[in-house]
Design a protein around this motif. Structure first.
Motif, PDB file in Angstrom:
ATOM      1  N   ILE A  69      11.164 -45.159  64.933  1.00 26.96           N
ATOM      2  CA  ILE A  69      10.380 -44.547  66.017  1.00 26.96           C
ATOM      3  C   ILE A  69      10.047 -43.108  65.631  1.00 26.96           C
ATOM      4  CG2 ILE A  69      10.459 -43.696  68.403  1.00 26.96           C
ATOM      5  CD1 ILE A  69      12.351 -46.127  68.995  1.00 26.96           C
ATOM      6  N   ASN A  70      11.070 -42.359  65.257  1.00 28.60           N
ATOM      7  CA  ASN A  70      10.866 -40.946  64.916  1.00 28.60           C
ATOM      8  C   ASN A  70       9.896 -40.787  63.754  1.00 28.60           C
ATOM      9  OD1 ASN A  70      12.687 -40.394  66.924  1.00 28.60           O
ATOM     10  ND2 ASN A  70      14.333 -39.758  65.555  1.00 28.60           N
ATOM     11  N   LYS A  71      10.072 -41.584  62.724  1.00 31.40           N
ATOM     12  CA  LYS A  71       9.205 -41.493  61.540  1.00 31.40           C
ATOM     13  C   LYS A  71       7.759 -41.837  61.894  1.00 31.40           C
ATOM     14  CE  LYS A  71       8.913 -43.030  56.750  1.00 31.40           C
ATOM     15  NZ  LYS A  71       7.978 -44.087  56.460  1.00 31.40           N
ATOM     16  N   SER A  72       7.572 -42.897  62.672  1.00 28.06           N
ATOM     17  CA  SER A  72       6.222 -43.313  63.066  1.00 28.06           C
ATOM     18  C   SER A  72       5.513 -42.233  63.869  1.00 28.06           C
ATOM     19  CB  SER A  72       6.281 -44.599  63.896  1.00 28.06           C
ATOM     20  OG  SER A  72       6.802 -45.654  63.143  1.00 28.06           O
ATOM     21  N   LEU A 128       3.432 -47.736  68.345  1.00 30.68           N
ATOM     22  CA  LEU A 128       4.710 -48.421  68.561  1.00 30.68           C
ATOM     23  C   LEU A 128       4.539 -49.929  68.707  1.00 30.68           C
ATOM     24  CD1 LEU A 128       6.357 -45.811  70.923  1.00 30.68           C
ATOM     25  CD2 LEU A 128       6.914 -46.237  68.512  1.00 30.68           C
ATOM     26  N   GLU A 129       3.453 -50.368  69.336  1.00 32.18           N
ATOM     27  CA  GLU A 129       3.199 -51.805  69.437  1.00 32.18           C
ATOM     28  C   GLU A 129       3.017 -52.420  68.051  1.00 32.18           C
ATOM     29  OE1 GLU A 129       1.223 -52.561  73.820  1.00 32.18           O
ATOM     30  OE2 GLU A 129      -0.142 -52.227  72.145  1.00 32.18           O
ATOM     31  N   GLN A 130       2.315 -51.714  67.182  1.00 29.65           N
ATOM     32  CA  GLN A 130       2.104 -52.220  65.826  1.00 29.65           C
ATOM     33  C   GLN A 130       3.383 -52.159  65.004  1.00 29.65           C
ATOM     34  OE1 GLN A 130      -1.173 -49.836  64.413  1.00 29.65           O
ATOM     35  NE2 GLN A 130      -2.689 -51.104  65.440  1.00 29.65           N
ATOM     36  N   GLU A 131       4.115 -51.071  65.120  1.00 27.46           N
ATOM     37  CA  GLU A 131       5.334 -50.875  64.335  1.00 27.46           C
ATOM     38  C   GLU A 131       6.405 -51.909  64.670  1.00 27.46           C
ATOM     39  OE1 GLU A 131       7.860 -49.179  61.536  1.00 27.46           O
ATOM     40  OE2 GLU A 131       5.778 -48.599  61.879  1.00 27.46           O
ATOM     41  N   PHE A 132       6.541 -52.224  65.956  1.00 26.92           N
ATOM     42  CA  PHE A 132       7.640 -53.088  66.393  1.00 26.92           C
ATOM     43  C   PHE A 132       7.194 -54.455  66.894  1.00 26.92           C
ATOM     44  CE2 PHE A 132       9.326 -48.765  66.691  1.00 26.92           C
ATOM     45  CZ  PHE A 132      10.473 -48.925  65.932  1.00 26.92           C
ATOM     46  N   GLU A 133       5.878 -54.712  66.864  1.00 27.34           N
ATOM     47  CA  GLU A 133       5.332 -55.991  67.309  1.00 27.34           C
ATOM     48  C   GLU A 133       5.809 -56.345  68.714  1.00 27.34           C
ATOM     49  OE1 GLU A 133       6.313 -58.752  64.194  1.00 27.34           O
ATOM     50  OE2 GLU A 133       4.940 -57.778  62.788  1.00 27.34           O
ATOM     51  N   HIS A 180      13.388 -43.845  72.962  1.00 29.43           N
ATOM     52  CA  HIS A 180      14.349 -44.609  72.154  1.00 29.43           C
ATOM     53  C   HIS A 180      14.971 -45.720  73.005  1.00 29.43           C
ATOM     54  CE1 HIS A 180      15.131 -40.840  69.455  1.00 29.43           C
ATOM     55  NE2 HIS A 180      14.021 -41.468  69.096  1.00 29.43           N
ATOM     56  N   THR A 181      15.446 -45.365  74.191  1.00 34.64           N
ATOM     57  CA  THR A 181      16.092 -46.335  75.083  1.00 34.64           C
ATOM     58  C   THR A 181      15.126 -47.449  75.460  1.00 34.64           C
ATOM     59  OG1 THR A 181      17.562 -44.627  75.941  1.00 34.64           O
ATOM     60  CG2 THR A 181      17.283 -46.598  77.297  1.00 34.64           C
ATOM     61  N   PHE A 182      13.899 -47.084  75.785  1.00 36.61           N
ATOM     62  CA  PHE A 182      12.875 -48.055  76.166  1.00 36.61           C
ATOM     63  C   PHE A 182      12.628 -49.056  75.036  1.00 36.61           C
ATOM     64  CE2 PHE A 182       8.398 -49.340  76.096  1.00 36.61           C
ATOM     65  CZ  PHE A 182       8.263 -49.911  77.343  1.00 36.61           C
ATOM     66  N   ILE A 183      12.406 -48.563  73.825  1.00 34.21           N
ATOM     67  CA  ILE A 183      12.114 -49.451  72.683  1.00 34.21           C
ATOM     68  C   ILE A 183      13.325 -50.306  72.350  1.00 34.21           C
ATOM     69  CG2 ILE A 183      11.534 -49.551  70.220  1.00 34.21           C
ATOM     70  CD1 ILE A 183       9.138 -48.766  71.954  1.00 34.21           C
ATOM     71  N   LEU A 184      14.522 -49.716  72.362  1.00 35.11           N
ATOM     72  CA  LEU A 184      15.737 -50.499  72.088  1.00 35.11           C
ATOM     73  C   LEU A 184      15.889 -51.633  73.101  1.00 35.11           C
ATOM     74  CD1 LEU A 184      18.208 -47.628  71.159  1.00 35.11           C
ATOM     75  CD2 LEU A 184      17.253 -49.350  69.600  1.00 35.11           C
ATOM     76  N   ASN A 185      15.622 -51.337  74.365  1.00 34.58           N
ATOM     77  CA  ASN A 185      15.706 -52.376  75.394  1.00 34.58           C
ATOM     78  C   ASN A 185      14.671 -53.480  75.154  1.00 34.58           C
ATOM     79  OD1 ASN A 185      17.835 -51.175  76.746  1.00 34.58           O
ATOM     80  ND2 ASN A 185      16.524 -50.092  78.189  1.00 34.58           N
TER      81      ASN A 185
END
Length: 84
Positions: free
Chosen positions: A10-13, A49-54, A73-78
């Motif tokens: 996430i941070n790198k993207s 983020l949609e592209q990075e994590f599908e 971070h919490t949102f994406i992890l969830n």
């Protein structure tokens, strides 16, 4: 992929997309105040983020309440843990 690896991605993207310095990428960083990202940048952030994590983000109401990098971070992890 571990939670820490996801956070690093996430941070790198975001750092690459918005030309941010990695030392700025701390959980308590507020997007608007600390990272100088506005609502238009949020649209780009969703796409990245949609592209990075599908995953699908744009219709998720919880995304609207994100104010800090840690919230993101919490949102994406969830989302990843739900398999969305």
């Amino acid at each position: 992929m571990t939670d820490q690896e996801i956070i690093e991605r996430i941070n790198k993207s975001l750092a690459e997309e918005f030309e941010l310095d990695m030392p700025e990428m701390v959980p308590e960083a507020i997007f608007k105040d600390d990272l100088d990202l506005d609502s238009l940048d949020a649209v780009d952030m969703v796409i990245v983020l949609e592209q990075e994590f599908e995953i699908k983000i744009k219709k998720d109401e919880a995304f609207k309440s994100i104010r800090t990098l840690g919230d993101l971070h919490t949102f994406i992890l969830n989302k990843k843990n739900q398999g969305s």
